[in-house]
Write a protein that holds these residues in place. Structure first.
Motif, PDB file in Angstrom:
ATOM      1  N   ARG A 272      38.984  40.435  40.992  1.00  0.00           N
ATOM      2  CA  ARG A 272      40.294  41.153  42.331  1.00  0.00           C
ATOM      3  C   ARG A 272      41.137  40.086  41.678  1.00  0.00           C
ATOM      4  NH1 ARG A 272      40.599  43.114  47.586  1.00  0.00           N
ATOM      5  NH2 ARG A 272      42.397  42.277  48.466  1.00  0.00           N
ATOM      6  N   ILE A 273      42.035  41.281  41.132  1.00  0.00           N
ATOM      7  CA  ILE A 273      43.553  41.063  40.760  1.00  0.00           C
ATOM      8  C   ILE A 273      44.895  41.566  41.538  1.00  0.00           C
ATOM      9  CG2 ILE A 273      44.640  41.022  38.554  1.00  0.00           C
ATOM     10  CD1 ILE A 273      42.265  41.498  37.085  1.00  0.00           C
ATOM     11  N   ALA A 274      45.342  40.232  41.565  1.00  0.00           N
ATOM     12  CA  ALA A 274      46.207  40.323  42.686  1.00  0.00           C
ATOM     13  C   ALA A 274      47.561  41.042  41.558  1.00  0.00           C
ATOM     14  CB  ALA A 274      47.267  39.537  43.575  1.00  0.00           C
ATOM     15  N   PHE A 275      48.550  41.855  41.637  1.00  0.00           N
ATOM     16  CA  PHE A 275      49.285  42.385  40.844  1.00  0.00           C
ATOM     17  C   PHE A 275      50.706  42.023  41.744  1.00  0.00           C
ATOM     18  CE2 PHE A 275      51.723  46.361  39.244  1.00  0.00           C
ATOM     19  CZ  PHE A 275      52.391  45.866  38.146  1.00  0.00           C
ATOM     20  N   ALA A 276      52.107  41.389  41.299  1.00  0.00           N
ATOM     21  CA  ALA A 276      53.169  40.833  41.553  1.00  0.00           C
ATOM     22  C   ALA A 276      53.820  41.101  40.553  1.00  0.00           C
ATOM     23  CB  ALA A 276      52.605  39.598  41.855  1.00  0.00           C
TER      24      ALA A 276
ATOM     25  N   ALA B 153      42.527  34.775  49.047  1.00  0.00           N
ATOM     26  CA  ALA B 153      42.310  36.439  49.156  1.00  0.00           C
ATOM     27  C   ALA B 153      42.202  36.900  47.764  1.00  0.00           C
ATOM     28  CB  ALA B 153      43.533  36.742  49.486  1.00  0.00           C
ATOM     29  N   PHE B 154      42.480  36.301  46.174  1.00  0.00           N
ATOM     30  CA  PHE B 154      42.603  36.998  44.814  1.00  0.00           C
ATOM     31  C   PHE B 154      41.459  36.459  43.995  1.00  0.00           C
ATOM     32  CE2 PHE B 154      46.931  37.002  45.831  1.00  0.00           C
ATOM     33  CZ  PHE B 154      47.046  35.594  44.821  1.00  0.00           C
ATOM     34  N   ASP B 155      41.450  36.424  42.640  1.00  0.00           N
ATOM     35  CA  ASP B 155      40.980  35.698  41.494  1.00  0.00           C
ATOM     36  C   ASP B 155      41.888  35.406  40.513  1.00  0.00           C
ATOM     37  OD1 ASP B 155      37.848  35.614  42.477  1.00  0.00           O
ATOM     38  OD2 ASP B 155      37.884  37.477  41.968  1.00  0.00           O
ATOM     39  N   VAL B 156      42.888  35.803  40.190  1.00  0.00           N
ATOM     40  CA  VAL B 156      43.801  35.881  39.326  1.00  0.00           C
ATOM     41  C   VAL B 156      44.815  36.711  39.374  1.00  0.00           C
ATOM     42  CG1 VAL B 156      44.110  36.585  36.910  1.00  0.00           C
ATOM     43  CG2 VAL B 156      42.079  35.513  37.428  1.00  0.00           C
ATOM     44  N   LEU B 157      46.403  35.853  39.738  1.00  0.00           N
ATOM     45  CA  LEU B 157      47.357  36.942  39.252  1.00  0.00           C
ATOM     46  C   LEU B 157      48.074  37.784  38.462  1.00  0.00           C
ATOM     47  CD1 LEU B 157      49.632  36.904  41.378  1.00  0.00           C
ATOM     48  CD2 LEU B 157      50.503  34.323  40.074  1.00  0.00           C
ATOM     49  N   LEU B 158      48.172  38.766  38.161  1.00  0.00           N
ATOM     50  CA  LEU B 158      49.050  39.323  37.540  1.00  0.00           C
ATOM     51  C   LEU B 158      50.500  39.522  37.439  1.00  0.00           C
ATOM     52  CD1 LEU B 158      49.122  41.187  34.713  1.00  0.00           C
ATOM     53  CD2 LEU B 158      48.597  42.850  35.738  1.00  0.00           C
TER      54      LEU B 158
ATOM     55  N   MET C 107      48.139  32.776  31.305  1.00  0.00           N
ATOM     56  CA  MET C 107      47.711  32.719  29.923  1.00  0.00           C
ATOM     57  C   MET C 107      49.008  34.072  29.573  1.00  0.00           C
ATOM     58  SD  MET C 107      44.391  33.902  29.350  1.00  0.00           S
ATOM     59  CE  MET C 107      43.059  35.639  30.345  1.00  0.00           C
ATOM     60  N   SER C 108      49.392  33.796  28.732  1.00  0.00           N
ATOM     61  CA  SER C 108      50.443  35.072  28.139  1.00  0.00           C
ATOM     62  C   SER C 108      49.743  35.905  27.076  1.00  0.00           C
ATOM     63  CB  SER C 108      51.601  35.041  27.741  1.00  0.00           C
ATOM     64  OG  SER C 108      52.561  36.343  27.538  1.00  0.00           O
ATOM     65  N   VAL C 109      49.050  37.154  27.563  1.00  0.00           N
ATOM     66  CA  VAL C 109      48.193  38.096  26.806  1.00  0.00           C
ATOM     67  C   VAL C 109      49.290  38.678  25.869  1.00  0.00           C
ATOM     68  CG1 VAL C 109      46.019  39.389  26.333  1.00  0.00           C
ATOM     69  CG2 VAL C 109      46.914  37.665  28.127  1.00  0.00           C
TER      70      VAL C 109
ATOM     71  N   SER D 158      52.308  40.196  29.498  1.00  0.00           N
ATOM     72  CA  SER D 158      51.748  40.150  29.978  1.00  0.00           C
ATOM     73  C   SER D 158      51.089  38.886  30.919  1.00  0.00           C
ATOM     74  CB  SER D 158      50.335  41.380  30.407  1.00  0.00           C
ATOM     75  OG  SER D 158      50.578  42.440  30.324  1.00  0.00           O
ATOM     76  N   LEU D 159      51.228  38.357  32.088  1.00  0.00           N
ATOM     77  CA  LEU D 159      50.543  36.848  32.249  1.00  0.00           C
ATOM     78  C   LEU D 159      49.810  36.673  33.526  1.00  0.00           C
ATOM     79  CD1 LEU D 159      51.734  34.144  31.794  1.00  0.00           C
ATOM     80  CD2 LEU D 159      53.891  34.428  34.613  1.00  0.00           C
ATOM     81  N   PHE D 160      48.296  36.156  32.906  1.00  0.00           N
ATOM     82  CA  PHE D 160      47.800  35.778  33.788  1.00  0.00           C
ATOM     83  C   PHE D 160      47.265  34.598  34.981  1.00  0.00           C
ATOM     84  CE2 PHE D 160      46.780  39.745  31.279  1.00  0.00           C
ATOM     85  CZ  PHE D 160      46.183  40.944  32.771  1.00  0.00           C
TER      86      PHE D 160
END
Length: 495
Positions: free
Chosen positions: A279-283, A396-401, A446-448, A461-463
């Motif tokens: 579950r990825i939060a996109f901010a 509320a989520f696993d990873v932040l993007l 991490m930046s991908v 893209s920062l996760f």
């Protein structure tokens, strides 16, 4: 000479045209004949395999890397100090270890015994390191051959690598632009395929920002996960690792550098993706009120769509953070490091003209701290409490993007340390709006490099996760790398 790495004082020959195709991380069993010349398009894991099998020697790899370094250095100016003779002597001794014989660079904020250490500053232009810093010492144990020190801004205090002691480092994708900072030299050299990876450190974004600017993978490890020097300041911001061409190099280096403490356990070598969907939060909105440029916004929206296409749940979020307060308190801690550095230089060289030794940006930070130090205790209390606040986001989520930075890399000079202090501060804080919360919280991030503009510039893209989520992020990175590979892209200077 005392090591002046940011952690210590921030108390708060082949030609480029002849390069071979990349030996893919997806095909580590690929056989290369002994007669094949070493390639600057290989990752470090593959290089180490070839050395271990006897197909190539460390000396061959090192000689080829030095030849590449000599070719690109006049173009990108990313080497603070070449140490080629020392490197050839070490390579000839056939060093062993996980990365035995693989050439690389150490960032000029850390010491490599017998090599110059400028720390990006004119105040230390004659300094030679007497011993390795803690993290480079582990790289020596791993058998890595260091061929030079990579450039960094003065004591790593700004997001562009334009120190007066060595001059500006240029982005190999567009030499009119910055490579980011503070690991700008490391990123420029790796992106130019001089070495497959280079040492980098991150106290406010300094692995991830240059990785984004230069189209590389950049993992900021969790605080306490890897080898580190002792720290006794109020908030430990900085960690060491690397910028890399491939995810597997970052993962293998991470496993070899591990020395978990403060409640962390070993992650081990993550070798591929995880089947679990996240579950990825996109901010995408900068928490400090800065604006994204159009190309960055388009790119990060494409990343969110890619994650959805891979089966992850992506939910748009506005981060519950007082961005202005966080930025002000973080900058006060940052400025305290500059103040300590200035004081240290004055103690070492009493009576000297400080303006001839320390750059205007660093002096401006020190003066800013002096005017606001009555707020310092309250700022530290807020920053210490921030880790719990940050962790609560992940209930509320696993990873932040988010984007890694808010714009494409700006022109050389736009963030120069000699510019008007207030104007440069605004330019820097707008650019680096996303990365500092993970340093304060100690989190993995991490930046991908999965997005590129139509004109061929990389967009990071920062996760990010919680502290200890390094393995989760690396597994996701493998999946993104396979879905949208970046390794075949080469910067303009290699065309």
């Amino acid at each position: 000479m005392t090591n002046l790495s940011r952690r210590n004082f921030l108390k708060a020959g082949t030609s480029l045209a002849a390069m071979l195709p990349f030996a893919s991380a997806c095909a580590p069993s690929q056989v290369m004949s002994a007669s094949t010349p070493p390639s600057g398009m290989m990752d470090g894991v593959r290089m180490a395999e070839l050395v271990a099998s006897g197909d190539v020697s460390s000396l061959e790899l090192t000689e080829a890397a030095i030849a590449r370094a000599k070719t690109v250095q006049p173009v990108i100016n990313a080497i603070a100090s070449p140490i080629y003779d020392q490197a050839l002597e070490r390579a000839a001794s056939a060093p062993t270890g996980t990365f035995g014989g693989v050439p690389s660079f150490i960032k000029d904020l850390d010491d490599w015994a017998g090599a110059p250490s400028f720390y990006g500053s004119r105040a230390f232009k004659d300094n030679i390191a007497e011993k390795d810093s803690a993290f480079p010492a582990r790289w020596r144990e791993l058998g890595i051959v260091v061929i030079g020190k990579s450039t960094t801004p003065e004591v790593g205090l700004i997001s562009s690598t334009e120190p007066l002691v060595t001059g500006p480092t240029r982005n190999p994708w567009d030499t009119s632009r910055i490579p980011g900072g503070s690991s700008g030299g490391a990123a420029a050299l790796t992106a130019s395929r001089v070495t497959p990876f280079a040492h980098a450190s991150d106290g406010g974004g300094s692995i991830r920002i240059p990785a984004a600017c230069c189209g590389l993978f950049g993992l900021k490890p969790s605080r306490g996960a890897l080898v580190s020097a002792p720290f006794d300041g109020p908030v430990n911001l900085s960690v060491d690792h690397a910028v890399t061409l491939t995810v597997r190099d970052s993962a293998a280096l991470f496993a070899a550098e591990e020395a978990p403490k403060d409640g962390l356990t070993r992650t081990g070598n993550i070798t591929g993706p995880d089947a679990k969907r996240l579950r990825i939060a996109f901010a995408p909105e900068p928490p400090n009120g800065a604006s994204l440029d159009a190309e960055t916004r388009t790119a990060i929206e494409k990343t969110a769509a890619l994650c959805e296409s891979l089966g992850h749940e992506v939910v748009e979020r506005t981060l519950p953070i007082d961005g202005k307060k966080f930025q002000d308190d973080f900058l006060l801690l940052w400025a305290s490091g500059a103040a300590q550095f200035v004081q240290q230089v004055q103690t070492m060289q009493p009576g000297a003209d400080i303006t001839q030794l320390v750059e205007p940006w660093t002096l401006g930070l020190a003066q800013d701290f002096a005017s606001k130090q009555d707020r310092f205790e309250a700022a530290i209390a807020y920053l210490k409490a921030f880790e719990a606040e940050y962790d609560s986001w992940f209930d509320a989520f696993d990873v932040l993007l988010t984007p890694t930075v808010s714009t494409l890399p700006p022109a050389i000079g736009y963030q120069a340390p000699t510019g008007d202090f207030a104007e440069t501060m605004q330019r820097v804080t707008d650019f680096v709006a996303f990365t500092a919360p993970m340093n304060v919280s100690g989190a993995a991030s991490m930046s991908v490099p999965i997005q590129w503009t139509d004109s061929g510039l990389p967009v990071g893209s920062l996760f990010s996760g919680r502290r200890g989520d390094d393995g989760k992020l690396l597994a996701l990175a493998y999946e993104l790398e396979a879905a949208q590979p970046w390794i075949s892209r080469k910067p303009a200077i290699l065309s």
